[in-house]
Design a protein around this motif. Structure first.
Motif, PDB file in Angstrom:
ATOM      1  N   MET A 162       0.822  -1.215   0.000  1.00 60.54           N
ATOM      2  CA  MET A 162       0.000   0.000   0.000  1.00 60.54           C
ATOM      3  C   MET A 162       0.854   1.263   0.000  1.00 60.54           C
ATOM      4  N   THR A 163       1.890   1.295   0.813  1.00 62.49           N
ATOM      5  CA  THR A 163       2.626   2.546   1.010  1.00 62.49           C
ATOM      6  C   THR A 163       3.599   2.854  -0.123  1.00 62.49           C
ATOM      7  N   PHE A 164       4.196   1.828  -0.734  1.00 63.54           N
ATOM      8  CA  PHE A 164       5.180   2.092  -1.786  1.00 63.54           C
ATOM      9  C   PHE A 164       4.555   2.791  -2.992  1.00 63.54           C
ATOM     10  N   PRO A 165       3.472   2.268  -3.582  1.00 58.59           N
ATOM     11  CA  PRO A 165       2.871   2.994  -4.712  1.00 58.59           C
ATOM     12  C   PRO A 165       2.345   4.372  -4.316  1.00 58.59           C
ATOM     13  N   PHE A 166       1.846   4.503  -3.077  1.00 62.16           N
ATOM     14  CA  PHE A 166       1.302   5.790  -2.660  1.00 62.16           C
ATOM     15  C   PHE A 166       2.395   6.841  -2.529  1.00 62.16           C
ATOM     16  N   LEU A 167       3.513   6.511  -1.882  1.00 63.10           N
ATOM     17  CA  LEU A 167       4.591   7.484  -1.750  1.00 63.10           C
ATOM     18  C   LEU A 167       5.197   7.822  -3.115  1.00 63.10           C
ATOM     19  N   PHE A 168       5.244   6.836  -4.010  1.00 66.15           N
ATOM     20  CA  PHE A 168       5.678   7.147  -5.373  1.00 66.15           C
ATOM     21  C   PHE A 168       4.729   8.159  -6.010  1.00 66.15           C
ATOM     22  N   ALA A 169       3.439   7.966  -5.831  1.00 65.80           N
ATOM     23  CA  ALA A 169       2.464   8.847  -6.454  1.00 65.80           C
ATOM     24  C   ALA A 169       2.494  10.239  -5.846  1.00 65.80           C
ATOM     25  N   VAL A 170       2.830  10.344  -4.576  1.00 66.24           N
ATOM     26  CA  VAL A 170       2.926  11.665  -3.953  1.00 66.24           C
ATOM     27  C   VAL A 170       3.987  12.500  -4.664  1.00 66.24           C
ATOM     28  N   MET A 171       5.074  11.864  -5.079  1.00 67.79           N
ATOM     29  CA  MET A 171       6.145  12.578  -5.762  1.00 67.79           C
ATOM     30  C   MET A 171       5.893  12.689  -7.264  1.00 67.79           C
ATOM     31  N   PHE A 172       5.157  11.754  -7.842  1.00 69.82           N
ATOM     32  CA  PHE A 172       4.994  11.690  -9.292  1.00 69.82           C
ATOM     33  C   PHE A 172       3.599  12.120  -9.744  1.00 69.82           C
ATOM     34  N   GLY A 173       2.735  12.510  -8.799  1.00 64.37           N
ATOM     35  CA  GLY A 173       1.323  12.690  -9.080  1.00 64.37           C
ATOM     36  C   GLY A 173       1.010  13.619 -10.235  1.00 64.37           C
ATOM     37  N   ASP A 174       0.368  13.083 -11.243  1.00 68.17           N
ATOM     38  CA  ASP A 174      -0.093  13.838 -12.399  1.00 68.17           C
ATOM     39  C   ASP A 174      -1.061  12.937 -13.154  1.00 68.17           C
ATOM     40  N   LEU A 175      -2.239  13.477 -13.494  1.00 67.13           N
ATOM     41  CA  LEU A 175      -3.251  12.642 -14.132  1.00 67.13           C
ATOM     42  C   LEU A 175      -2.791  12.153 -15.500  1.00 67.13           C
ATOM     43  N   GLY A 176      -2.130  12.983 -16.279  1.00 60.16           N
ATOM     44  CA  GLY A 176      -1.663  12.570 -17.602  1.00 60.16           C
ATOM     45  C   GLY A 176      -0.532  11.576 -17.533  1.00 60.16           C
ATOM     46  N   HIS A 177       0.462  11.865 -16.691  1.00 57.30           N
ATOM     47  CA  HIS A 177       1.586  10.937 -16.549  1.00 57.30           C
ATOM     48  C   HIS A 177       1.121   9.606 -15.965  1.00 57.30           C
ATOM     49  N   GLY A 178       0.203   9.659 -15.015  1.00 58.67           N
ATOM     50  CA  GLY A 178      -0.334   8.421 -14.452  1.00 58.67           C
ATOM     51  C   GLY A 178      -1.101   7.614 -15.483  1.00 58.67           C
ATOM     52  N   GLY A 234      -2.836  13.044  -8.882  1.00 57.37           N
ATOM     53  CA  GLY A 234      -2.949  14.045  -9.937  1.00 57.37           C
ATOM     54  C   GLY A 234      -4.270  14.791  -9.862  1.00 57.37           C
ATOM     55  N   LEU A 235      -5.328  14.085  -9.502  1.00 60.16           N
ATOM     56  CA  LEU A 235      -6.610  14.751  -9.287  1.00 60.16           C
ATOM     57  C   LEU A 235      -6.546  15.678  -8.076  1.00 60.16           C
ATOM     58  N   ILE A 236      -5.830  15.257  -7.043  1.00 61.93           N
ATOM     59  CA  ILE A 236      -5.680  16.131  -5.869  1.00 61.93           C
ATOM     60  C   ILE A 236      -4.895  17.383  -6.232  1.00 61.93           C
ATOM     61  N   TYR A 237      -3.815  17.204  -7.016  1.00 63.72           N
ATOM     62  CA  TYR A 237      -3.023  18.369  -7.432  1.00 63.72           C
ATOM     63  C   TYR A 237      -3.701  19.157  -8.555  1.00 63.72           C
ATOM     64  N   ASN A 238      -4.748  18.562  -9.170  1.00 64.02           N
ATOM     65  CA  ASN A 238      -5.426  19.179 -10.312  1.00 64.02           C
ATOM     66  C   ASN A 238      -4.443  19.512 -11.425  1.00 64.02           C
ATOM     67  N   GLU A 239      -3.650  18.512 -11.816  1.00 64.89           N
ATOM     68  CA  GLU A 239      -2.656  18.697 -12.870  1.00 64.89           C
ATOM     69  C   GLU A 239      -2.803  17.590 -13.904  1.00 64.89           C
ATOM     70  N   PHE A 240      -2.708  17.986 -15.163  1.00 61.46           N
ATOM     71  CA  PHE A 240      -2.749  17.061 -16.293  1.00 61.46           C
ATOM     72  C   PHE A 240      -1.585  17.410 -17.212  1.00 61.46           C
ATOM     73  N   PHE A 241      -0.563  16.551 -17.242  1.00 66.47           N
ATOM     74  CA  PHE A 241       0.682  16.843 -17.953  1.00 66.47           C
ATOM     75  C   PHE A 241       1.247  18.200 -17.524  1.00 66.47           C
ATOM     76  N   SER A 242       1.227  18.418 -16.202  1.00 67.88           N
ATOM     77  CA  SER A 242       1.758  19.638 -15.577  1.00 67.88           C
ATOM     78  C   SER A 242       0.921  20.870 -15.889  1.00 67.88           C
ATOM     79  N   MET A 243      -0.250  20.694 -16.516  1.00 66.48           N
ATOM     80  CA  MET A 243      -1.127  21.825 -16.808  1.00 66.48           C
ATOM     81  C   MET A 243      -2.286  21.815 -15.820  1.00 66.48           C
ATOM     82  N   PRO A 244      -2.674  22.987 -15.301  1.00 60.07           N
ATOM     83  CA  PRO A 244      -3.795  23.032 -14.346  1.00 60.07           C
ATOM     84  C   PRO A 244      -5.105  22.692 -15.024  1.00 60.07           C
ATOM     85  N   MET A 245      -5.999  22.071 -14.279  1.00 56.70           N
ATOM     86  CA  MET A 245      -7.321  21.726 -14.807  1.00 56.70           C
ATOM     87  C   MET A 245      -8.363  22.051 -13.749  1.00 56.70           C
TER      88      MET A 245
END
Length: 858
Positions: free
Chosen positions: A448-464, A511-522
């Motif tokens: 549970m924690t490994f993918p989540f901590l990765f996503a905290v650093m990598f979070g983006d809806l497009g990249h995901g 990425g939804l929490i950050y509201n970012e899609f390929f580093s663009m705000p949405m």
């Protein structure tokens, strides 16, 4: 208590703790040992101990059988090499092959020996034929090319040749063996001139000619002509060669020419000086080449038939030999009783598999007994079959192995039952170190924690979404890709496909929490609730709130307005305060996640302490660690959450009375800091001192017991027993000193305490990361669009695409993966994970096959 701490459900999780292991003694009759070990290798649940570690490989019982297997493996490798040279692919073995028949192995040994002899003879004959054909081809070329040297009369030397040369010997266009006539005065020169014809490599022709000239002082005449690439009879390779004819006078010159030809590996061939004889020899050579071609074709057809037969069975034979070799290697670990009728082994076996081992041993014994009676069945009448079956059952009972538990102080191996989903996460943990037997497995929370901590650093809806597409493709084509040779990099990605799937899903979520899609705000959850009010008349301006300051307005939060529906308000993107805002939010969020993650690690140590009944570590390690971490950093997390919830503008770092989030905040902080500092010596001193006191008490109790035992004997018996009793006392003390060294324990506890105290600060800082993904969007794509140039937009989009795929999807994903790996290894697992165990490696044919196939890959 253990079930309470396991929350009532973790006891059913296979990964929570390693499987219970049991050291067992296995006694098998020698006549059925082979079949029993083969059956145990099929189920793969026993890890055998080597009971003959003091013996060399040549002193073991089945050394001759292992030697036979090695010889058969050598022959199979020889066959593989020949098939590879011929470009023939080995076919996979058919299903259902009987690999347990020992008689088949004996027949295979004889068959491989005969096949090797046949193939060696075939290869030897083929080499002779190829060499003969190469020699005849060279002889044919020499007859064709060298004949022109002797018959060269016309051509470019006919016109005015007699006027140019002073003598026939100086005219190269004249026949070389007709330099004199019968009417000339003096002796006939042809009687003293000899010649040698042959071939030599072109790269050696220059040194060859110079050495001839120097050795004979120029008393030879060399003619040569290039013939291109021909097969060399000695090496069998295609090389560039030239035909030569050397004319000499005298036996001494002949001897020198012969030795120089041998030194330069020049092939010499008989060449008649008469034209009719040359034609006769040429015709004979042509006929022999035709016969050799026919013979060679027949040999190739026979060889191809043999190769195809080998290709269809070689994989099956290799599997049989590998199994037999593994069986005899395992049998060499057994010890033999004095009667040489029973083999005794010791093996670790999972407790849950004990009944399976019993069933396999009984089935193997029954099969062995049935095979022995099968030949006699054919000769008996139907009335005697019932008697035979009863005898077979009794015989199988006698041949069945016996499995019984053994008491031991050795640490058992660690074994987890994994599947294709959990295997990747277990490998992440095992890369740090194999878990100690029955300690808590970090892989359960790592899922549970490994993918989540990765996503905290990598979070983006497009990249995901890109990661999700890659993982989905590998999972959809899972069965097909399992059968392919994917190489190291793709194979590693395929092995972690389910981990990538979870990382992609969590990245889309963050990425939804950050509201970012390929580093663009949405703004998929609606517009912001911030409004722009005019500073002149106080009216609401209908402009983009991010341009409010340019329109002499001021942003404000309307009365009764609710926060943004989900995630970060997109209004912050593109503002001057974007970087300070996001740095503050993500830094505080990282501290909250990091402290929570480290608390999970400390709580996991409590599970270990309760399971192993280590109450001393619970009181003097777990409790002080929880106090130190949470009274400093846990309190900081509470302040961060309280500030978020209350909207307080208080400074978290410079707190004075009346300037905090709550009253008496400064006094409480001083108290918490003092208690945290007191927890440090509690982690350092009590545990070593208590262990020392326990050791001294145990030694004192042991001495008192020995004193009572000695007092029961009279003086005569005491003199005889005292030396014997004193020796163990000294040895026990020495052994106890080896097990308990107060100085070593004190140093270890000091290192552990310092590591935890300093690590609490450094580990918290490790959860902080730079967030640079938006730089490419702001500085590349938006700058190109603002230029109002189609060419700039195309170039900017291309650069943005390359940066997204090359930097963010590859480099940033790898960086986030490695940092998440470090957070688990260093910050999480070091709080409770010992990692000093050893892996359970059972005797398993499937694992041996996989290891062999992996080793055979280039």
């Amino acid at each position: 208590m253990d079930k309470l701490l396991d929350f009532g459900f973790l006891s059913g999780v296979d990964l929570w703790r390693s499987e219970e292991m049991m050291l067992s003694q296995l006694m098998i009759p020698a006549e059925s040992a082979h079949g029993a070990v083969a059956a145990l290798g099929d189920i793969g649940v026993l890890q055998f101990k080597d009971l003959n570690a003091d013996k060399s490989a040549f002193q073991r019982t089945y050394a001759n059988q292992v030697k036979r297997c090695d010889e058969m493996s050598r022959r199979l490798r020889f066959f593989h090499e020949q098939l590879d040279k011929a470009g023939i692919v080995v076919k996979p073995r058919p299903l259902g092959i009987d690999q347990e028949n020992k008689h088949q192995f004996d027949e295979l040994e004889a068959k491989l020996e005969s096949l090797e002899t046949e193939m060696n003879q075939m290869l030897s004959n083929n080499d002779k034929l190829q060499r003969s054909a190469a020699e005849l081809n060279e002889l044919q070329t020499v007859l064709e090319k060298a004949g022109t040297f002797f018959n060269q009369k016309g051509g470019r030397y006919d016109v005015g040749a007699e006027n140019f040369f002073r003598s026939p010997a100086e005219n190269p266009a004249m026949p070389l063996l007709e330099t004199g006539t019968k009417d000339d005065a003096g002796p006939e020169p042809t009687s003293r001139i000899g010649f040698v014809a042959g071939t030599v490599q072109q790269e050696k022709l220059g040194p060859f000619e110079r050495l001839l000239f120097r050795a004979t002082r120029g008393n030879v005449y060399l003619r040569q002509m290039a013939i291109g690439k021909v097969r060399d009879p000695a090496s069998g390779e295609e090389v560039l060669k030239s035909v030569f004819v050397i004319f000499y006078a005298g036996d001494r010159a002949k001897d020198k020419v012969s030795r120089i030809c041998d030194a330069f590996q020049a092939n010499r061939y008989p060449f008649p000086d008469d034209v009719s004889k040359q034609r006769s020899v040429h015709a004979n050579v042509t006929e022999r080449l035709r016969e050799l071609s026919t013979t060679n074709s027949a040999g190739e057809r026979r060889r191809d038939a043999l190769y195809m037969d080998l290709a269809s069975q070689l994989d099956s034979w290799s599997s049989i030999v590998r199994r037999e070799k593994a069986i005899y290697h395992t049998l060499n670990k057994f010890s033999i009783d004095v009667t040489s009728k029973v083999l005794v082994a010791e093996a670790w076996v999972p407790v849950a598999s004990k009944s399976q081992v019993h069933d396999v041993l009984k089935a193997a014994a029954a099969k062995s007994s049935t095979q022995k009676k099968s030949n006699k069945k054919k000769k008996l009448k139907s009335q005697a079959l019932d008697v035979l079956r009863l005898a077979a059952v009794k015989s199988s009972i006698q041949l069945s192995g016996v499995l019984q538990p053994l008491a031991t102080t050795d640490a058992p191996p660690t074994h987890y039952t994994t599947n294709k989903f959990t295997e990747c996460f277990q490998n992440i943990v095992d890369s740090y170190g194999i878990a100690r037997y029955r300690e808590v497995n970090p892989a359960v929370l790592t899922i549970m924690t490994f993918p989540f901590l990765f996503a905290v650093m990598f979070g983006d809806l497009g990249h995901g979404a890109i990661l999700l597409a890659v993982a989905g493709y590998m999972i959809y084509h899972e069965k097909a890709m399992e059968k392919q040779d994917l190489g190291d990099m793709i194979g590693m990605l395929f092995g972690g496909r389910y981990c990538i799937l979870l990382m992609a899903l969590f990245s889309c979520y963050t990425g939804l929490i950050y509201n970012e899609f390929f580093s663009m705000p949405m703004a998929i959850f609606g517009a912001t609730n911030w409004q722009c009010m005019s500073q002149v008349n106080g009216t609401i301006l209908d402009v983009d709130v991010r341009d409010c300051s340019f329109n002499e307005g001021k942003m404000f939060w309307g009365y009764g307005q609710q926060p943004y529906v989900f995630g970060v308000d997109p209004v912050w993107h593109g503002t001057k305060t974007e970087l300070p805002y996001f740095n503050s939010v993500k830094m505080k969020m990282s501290i909250v996640l990091g402290v929570t993650h480290m608390n999970f690690g400390i709580v996991m140590s409590l599970f270990n302490n309760v399971f192993f009944r280590d109450h001393l570590s619970t009181i003097w390690e777990f409790i002080p660690q929880m106090i130190f971490l949470n009274f400093i950093f846990g309190y900081l997390v509470i302040l961060i959450i309280a500030k978020w919830m209350t909207g307080s503008m208080s400074d978290l770092y410079n707190v004075t009375e009346g300037n905090g989030i709550f009253d008496a905040q400064e006094s409480l902080q001083k108290f918490l800091l003092a208690v945290a500092l007191i927890a440090v010596p509690c982690m350092l001193l009590p545990k070593p001192l208590i262990l020392k006191k326990r050791h001294e008490a145990s030694q004192k109790a042991l001495g008192a017991t020995r004193h009572v035992q000695l007092a029961q004997y009279d003086h005569h018996d005491t003199e005889a027993v005292a030396p014997k009793a004193a020796a163990p006392a000294h040895g026990g003390g020495g052994h106890g000193h080896g097990e308990f060294d107060f100085g070593e324990i004190m140093v270890h506890q000091m290192i552990h305490t310092i590591e935890f105290v300093l690590g609490a600060v450094s580990n918290t800082a490790s959860y902080l990361r730079l967030w640079l993904s938006s730089v490419f969007y702001d500085r590349v794509l938006m700058a190109a669009i603002a230029a109002n140039s189609p060419l700039a937009i195309v170039i900017g989009f291309f650069v943005f695409f390359c940066a997204t795929m090359g930097v963010l999807m590859v480099m940033e994903s790898l960086s986030a993966f490695l940092h998440a790996l470090r957070l688990h290894w260093v910050e999480f697992m070091n709080k409770f994970y010992k990692g000093d165990g050893y892996k359970f490696t059972p005797f398993c044919f499937k694992a041996i096959e996989e290891a062999e196939l992996t080793a055979e890959k280039p």
